[in-house]
Scaffold this motif. Sequence first.
Motif, PDB file in Angstrom:
ATOM      1  N   ALA A 176       9.810   8.344 -12.946  1.00  0.00           N
ATOM      2  CA  ALA A 176       8.826   8.059 -13.992  1.00  0.00           C
ATOM      3  C   ALA A 176       9.479   7.596 -15.279  1.00  0.00           C
ATOM      4  O   ALA A 176       8.851   6.974 -16.113  1.00  0.00           O
ATOM      5  CB  ALA A 176       7.979   9.309 -14.243  1.00  0.00           C
TER       6      ALA A 176
ATOM      7  N   CYS B   1      10.747  12.977  -8.813  1.00  0.00           N
ATOM      8  CA  CYS B   1       9.594  12.262  -9.360  1.00  0.00           C
ATOM      9  C   CYS B   1       9.764  12.025 -10.866  1.00  0.00           C
ATOM     10  O   CYS B   1       9.386  10.971 -11.381  1.00  0.00           O
ATOM     11  CB  CYS B   1       8.309  13.046  -9.098  1.00  0.00           C
TER      12      CYS B   1
ATOM     13  N   GLU C 227       4.774  15.128 -10.109  1.00  0.00           N
ATOM     14  CA  GLU C 227       5.356  15.323 -11.435  1.00  0.00           C
ATOM     15  C   GLU C 227       4.406  16.132 -12.322  1.00  0.00           C
ATOM     16  O   GLU C 227       4.833  17.057 -13.013  1.00  0.00           O
ATOM     17  CB  GLU C 227       5.665  13.983 -12.104  1.00  0.00           C
ATOM     18  N   SER C 228       3.129  15.824 -12.290  1.00  0.00           N
ATOM     19  CA  SER C 228       2.182  16.548 -13.129  1.00  0.00           C
ATOM     20  C   SER C 228       2.061  18.005 -12.702  1.00  0.00           C
ATOM     21  O   SER C 228       1.894  18.889 -13.534  1.00  0.00           O
ATOM     22  CB  SER C 228       0.813  15.871 -13.114  1.00  0.00           C
TER      23      SER C 228
ATOM     24  N   ALA D  47       3.510  10.605  -9.253  1.00  0.00           N
ATOM     25  CA  ALA D  47       2.826  10.997 -10.489  1.00  0.00           C
ATOM     26  C   ALA D  47       2.120  12.340 -10.312  1.00  0.00           C
ATOM     27  O   ALA D  47       2.151  13.190 -11.211  1.00  0.00           O
ATOM     28  CB  ALA D  47       1.829   9.915 -10.893  1.00  0.00           C
ATOM     29  N   THR D  48       1.522  12.549  -9.151  1.00  0.00           N
ATOM     30  CA  THR D  48       0.834  13.815  -8.887  1.00  0.00           C
ATOM     31  C   THR D  48       1.817  14.969  -8.832  1.00  0.00           C
ATOM     32  O   THR D  48       1.604  16.008  -9.469  1.00  0.00           O
ATOM     33  CB  THR D  48       0.045  13.728  -7.565  1.00  0.00           C
TER      34      THR D  48
ATOM     35  N   GLU E 136       3.927   5.868  -5.389  1.00  0.00           N
ATOM     36  CA  GLU E 136       3.904   5.981  -6.848  1.00  0.00           C
ATOM     37  C   GLU E 136       2.848   6.990  -7.285  1.00  0.00           C
ATOM     38  O   GLU E 136       3.071   7.792  -8.188  1.00  0.00           O
ATOM     39  CB  GLU E 136       3.619   4.622  -7.486  1.00  0.00           C
ATOM     40  N   GLY E 137       1.703   6.961  -6.640  1.00  0.00           N
ATOM     41  CA  GLY E 137       0.646   7.924  -6.952  1.00  0.00           C
ATOM     42  C   GLY E 137       1.061   9.344  -6.625  1.00  0.00           C
ATOM     43  O   GLY E 137       0.795  10.276  -7.383  1.00  0.00           O
ATOM     44  N   MET E 138       1.742   9.522  -5.487  1.00  0.00           N
ATOM     45  CA  MET E 138       2.216  10.848  -5.103  1.00  0.00           C
ATOM     46  C   MET E 138       3.267  11.338  -6.084  1.00  0.00           C
ATOM     47  O   MET E 138       3.280  12.511  -6.464  1.00  0.00           O
ATOM     48  CB  MET E 138       2.784  10.823  -3.681  1.00  0.00           C
TER      49      MET E 138
ATOM     50  N   ASP F  90       0.829  -1.203   0.000  1.00  0.00           N
ATOM     51  CA  ASP F  90       0.000   0.000   0.000  1.00  0.00           C
ATOM     52  C   ASP F  90       0.865   1.256   0.000  1.00  0.00           C
ATOM     53  O   ASP F  90       0.576   2.222  -0.708  1.00  0.00           O
ATOM     54  CB  ASP F  90      -0.927   0.025   1.208  1.00  0.00           C
TER      55      ASP F  90
ATOM     56  N   ALA G  67       2.394   1.806  -3.439  1.00  0.00           N
ATOM     57  CA  ALA G  67       1.378   2.294  -4.379  1.00  0.00           C
ATOM     58  C   ALA G  67       1.055   3.758  -4.123  1.00  0.00           C
ATOM     59  O   ALA G  67       0.909   4.544  -5.051  1.00  0.00           O
ATOM     60  CB  ALA G  67       0.115   1.441  -4.266  1.00  0.00           C
ATOM     61  N   LEU G  68       0.967   4.130  -2.848  1.00  0.00           N
ATOM     62  CA  LEU G  68       0.706   5.518  -2.504  1.00  0.00           C
ATOM     63  C   LEU G  68       1.859   6.401  -2.964  1.00  0.00           C
ATOM     64  O   LEU G  68       1.649   7.470  -3.518  1.00  0.00           O
ATOM     65  CB  LEU G  68       0.491   5.663  -0.995  1.00  0.00           C
TER      66      LEU G  68
END
Length: 71
Positions: free
Chosen positions: A70, A66, A15-16, A12-13, A8-10, A2, A5-6
């Motif tokens: 990626a 980040c 980075e965007s 991506a966020t 990785e999501g952070m 978990d 996964a969190l």
Amino acid sequence: MDHAALGEGMAATLESIMATDSPVFDNARSQMTLALDRLLAAGAAAGSIRGGVHGRTVLRALGGICGMQAA
């Protein structure tokens, strides 16, 4: 799992948010910069970290990290 996964999501966020100068993210960047400025000032006042580091610098560094993950 978990936590990974969190993370990785952070990544991506962040980075965007950092990869564009779009005004859509201006508020998010401003709020994160302000929060980091406050944390850094408190840490410097407590002698835990050196002074003179700004939230925008840390945010840019996080964006760079980040971006590396990626790729």
